[in-house]
Design a protein around this motif. Sequence first.
Motif, PDB file in Angstrom:
ATOM      1  N   LEU A  23       0.831  -1.211   0.000  1.00 57.48           N
ATOM      2  CA  LEU A  23       0.000   0.000   0.000  1.00 57.48           C
ATOM      3  C   LEU A  23       0.865   1.260   0.000  1.00 57.48           C
ATOM      4  CD1 LEU A  23      -2.872  -0.982   2.461  1.00 57.48           C
ATOM      5  CD2 LEU A  23      -2.878  -1.030  -0.030  1.00 57.48           C
ATOM      6  N   SER A  24       2.015   1.210   0.653  1.00 53.21           N
ATOM      7  CA  SER A  24       2.924   2.361   0.627  1.00 53.21           C
ATOM      8  C   SER A  24       3.390   2.635  -0.794  1.00 53.21           C
ATOM      9  CB  SER A  24       4.131   2.106   1.534  1.00 53.21           C
ATOM     10  OG  SER A  24       3.741   2.042   2.888  1.00 53.21           O
ATOM     11  N   SER A  26       1.805   1.715  -3.519  1.00 54.90           N
ATOM     12  CA  SER A  26       0.639   2.173  -4.276  1.00 54.90           C
ATOM     13  C   SER A  26       0.439   3.671  -4.091  1.00 54.90           C
ATOM     14  CB  SER A  26      -0.617   1.415  -3.831  1.00 54.90           C
ATOM     15  OG  SER A  26      -1.770   1.907  -4.493  1.00 54.90           O
ATOM     16  N   HIS A  27       0.582   4.146  -2.877  1.00 54.15           N
ATOM     17  CA  HIS A  27       0.440   5.580  -2.606  1.00 54.15           C
ATOM     18  C   HIS A  27       1.456   6.381  -3.416  1.00 54.15           C
ATOM     19  CE1 HIS A  27       1.349   9.342  -0.420  1.00 54.15           C
ATOM     20  NE2 HIS A  27       0.057   9.334  -0.121  1.00 54.15           N
ATOM     21  N   CYS A  28       2.716   5.932  -3.418  1.00 58.64           N
ATOM     22  CA  CYS A  28       3.762   6.649  -4.144  1.00 58.64           C
ATOM     23  C   CYS A  28       3.526   6.630  -5.651  1.00 58.64           C
ATOM     24  CB  CYS A  28       5.129   6.048  -3.817  1.00 58.64           C
ATOM     25  SG  CYS A  28       5.650   6.262  -2.093  1.00 58.64           S
ATOM     26  N   GLN A  30       0.628   6.323  -7.160  1.00 58.78           N
ATOM     27  CA  GLN A  30      -0.506   7.200  -7.466  1.00 58.78           C
ATOM     28  C   GLN A  30      -0.071   8.653  -7.526  1.00 58.78           C
ATOM     29  OE1 GLN A  30      -4.429   6.313  -5.547  1.00 58.78           O
ATOM     30  NE2 GLN A  30      -3.310   4.629  -4.572  1.00 58.78           N
ATOM     31  N   TRP A  70       0.696   9.215   6.032  1.00 62.87           N
ATOM     32  CA  TRP A  70      -0.144   8.719   7.122  1.00 62.87           C
ATOM     33  C   TRP A  70       0.711   8.405   8.346  1.00 62.87           C
ATOM     34  CZ3 TRP A  70      -5.164   9.225   7.313  1.00 62.87           C
ATOM     35  CH2 TRP A  70      -5.898   8.530   8.273  1.00 62.87           C
ATOM     36  N   PHE A  93      -5.239   4.094   7.053  1.00 63.25           N
ATOM     37  CA  PHE A  93      -4.260   4.138   5.968  1.00 63.25           C
ATOM     38  C   PHE A  93      -4.844   3.528   4.697  1.00 63.25           C
ATOM     39  CE2 PHE A  93      -0.344   2.200   3.956  1.00 63.25           C
ATOM     40  CZ  PHE A  93       0.147   3.400   3.461  1.00 63.25           C
ATOM     41  N   HIS A  96      -7.070   5.966   3.242  1.00 62.87           N
ATOM     42  CA  HIS A  96      -6.294   7.099   2.736  1.00 62.87           C
ATOM     43  C   HIS A  96      -5.689   6.800   1.369  1.00 62.87           C
ATOM     44  CE1 HIS A  96      -3.371  10.378   2.647  1.00 62.87           C
ATOM     45  NE2 HIS A  96      -2.392   9.491   2.543  1.00 62.87           N
ATOM     46  N   VAL A  97      -5.157   5.595   1.214  1.00 66.03           N
ATOM     47  CA  VAL A  97      -4.471   5.239  -0.034  1.00 66.03           C
ATOM     48  C   VAL A  97      -5.452   5.000  -1.174  1.00 66.03           C
ATOM     49  CG1 VAL A  97      -2.976   3.520  -1.137  1.00 66.03           C
ATOM     50  CG2 VAL A  97      -2.479   4.300   1.179  1.00 66.03           C
ATOM     51  N   ALA A  99      -6.110   2.218  -2.743  1.00 61.64           N
ATOM     52  CA  ALA A  99      -5.328   1.498  -3.745  1.00 61.64           C
ATOM     53  C   ALA A  99      -6.228   0.773  -4.739  1.00 61.64           C
ATOM     54  CB  ALA A  99      -4.407   0.492  -3.068  1.00 61.64           C
TER      55      ALA A  99
END
Length: 436
Positions: A23-24, A26-28, A30, A70, A93, A96-97, A99
Amino acid sequence: MSYPFGGRSHYSVIIVGGGQAGLSLSHCLQQRGVDHLVIEKRSLVHSWRTQRWDSFCLVTPNWQCQLPGWGYLGDDPHGFMVKEQINEWLAGFVAHVKAPAIEGVTVERVSRNPATGERERFSVQTDAGTYTADQVVVASGGYHRPIVPRLAEKLPPHVAQYHSAQYRNAAQLPEGAVLVVGCGQSGAQIAEDLHLAGRKVHLATGNAPRCARFYRGREVVDWLADMKYYDMPVTEHPLREGVRDNTNHYVTGRDGGRDIDLRRFAQEGMELYGLLSGFDGRSFELQPNLRDNLDSADATYNRINASIDKFIATQGIEAPPPSVYTPVWEPAEERTRLDLAAAGITSVVWCIGFSPDFEWVDAPVFNGRGAPVHRRGVTNEPGLYFLGLPWLHTWGSGRFSGVARDAEFLTQAILQRSDEKRAGGVTAAVAELRAA
């Protein structure tokens, strides 16, 4: 099959694993507008809900919980979130993401695309169909197979057996004494949990180190952070890649945080032994190394504190005086046998860890022990990466504190790999990443 997200079966990037690492990333991705898909075998961040005992809490302070975009949101940065709080924070989180993820889908094989012969694409075969991707990130962690020794098969059927991933609380176990095998973070904390619940505990120790919770007026983690220990890359660690095989230091955040001192448990009635090595049908066989195990753990404890002493002196910091731990209990003898019936042992909790399972990754990127060979997650197979492994780059790589930095690094590697493909060769930036 019916593909989600508009029926697409091809993505620039596929991330295997929907824990904090996947997920980290995926956030980056995005943030950079990179199309991707996260494939999760169970549910997002499931292991925090399903593989932790009821009294579980963080062993690192809350301020180290720093996932991308987050951070820790509470009012106790130097406290230690308990299981319910951790899962609430992680649920935030996930929301928030947002994903692009599919859950309940198992990746069965990752390989270069065999159907079309397109060497520039990966085939990602799942139990729900096949996807293709330009690049693949394995973010499934390194704790896949619970380790239970073959000697467990010799135990009589009336003895209940659990792995640490299955343990929830003392009431789950049948009445009687409990043998806990292993004294790493899980073993020490589960032994304490049972001990505090009033159960008779026999603990077979190993070579796990320990550290202080607080020293010279501060949390030890705070001192080590100021000393830049958590910024040290694996390439600069005295053990180099060997540190990845080390057992974690045992300590606890329970009840606001404290040391775990096995010698004190022994004073209070817990029975301690050396390493478990066998079972002969009646008795457990144990190595005569309890004293060595305890002494080694204490030596690490004192060595860490001594490094803090040196830092305080060098920096001229005002702090309470130093101290050295001295044993509060010594074993009278080395006991090498533990009679199952005489001790009244009715259950065993195996706390000897997990082994990785990357057999589904069909690529020449593994060493003789099945561990991936990489530099900060970048392998020699172009477009294939790993994320979220212990000491992938720093101490925090497999934790909440360091995975964001690694995810950002891999995002740059992924973007530069895309540039390389478009340019038809290796760019200077990619060459620099591979050499980093």
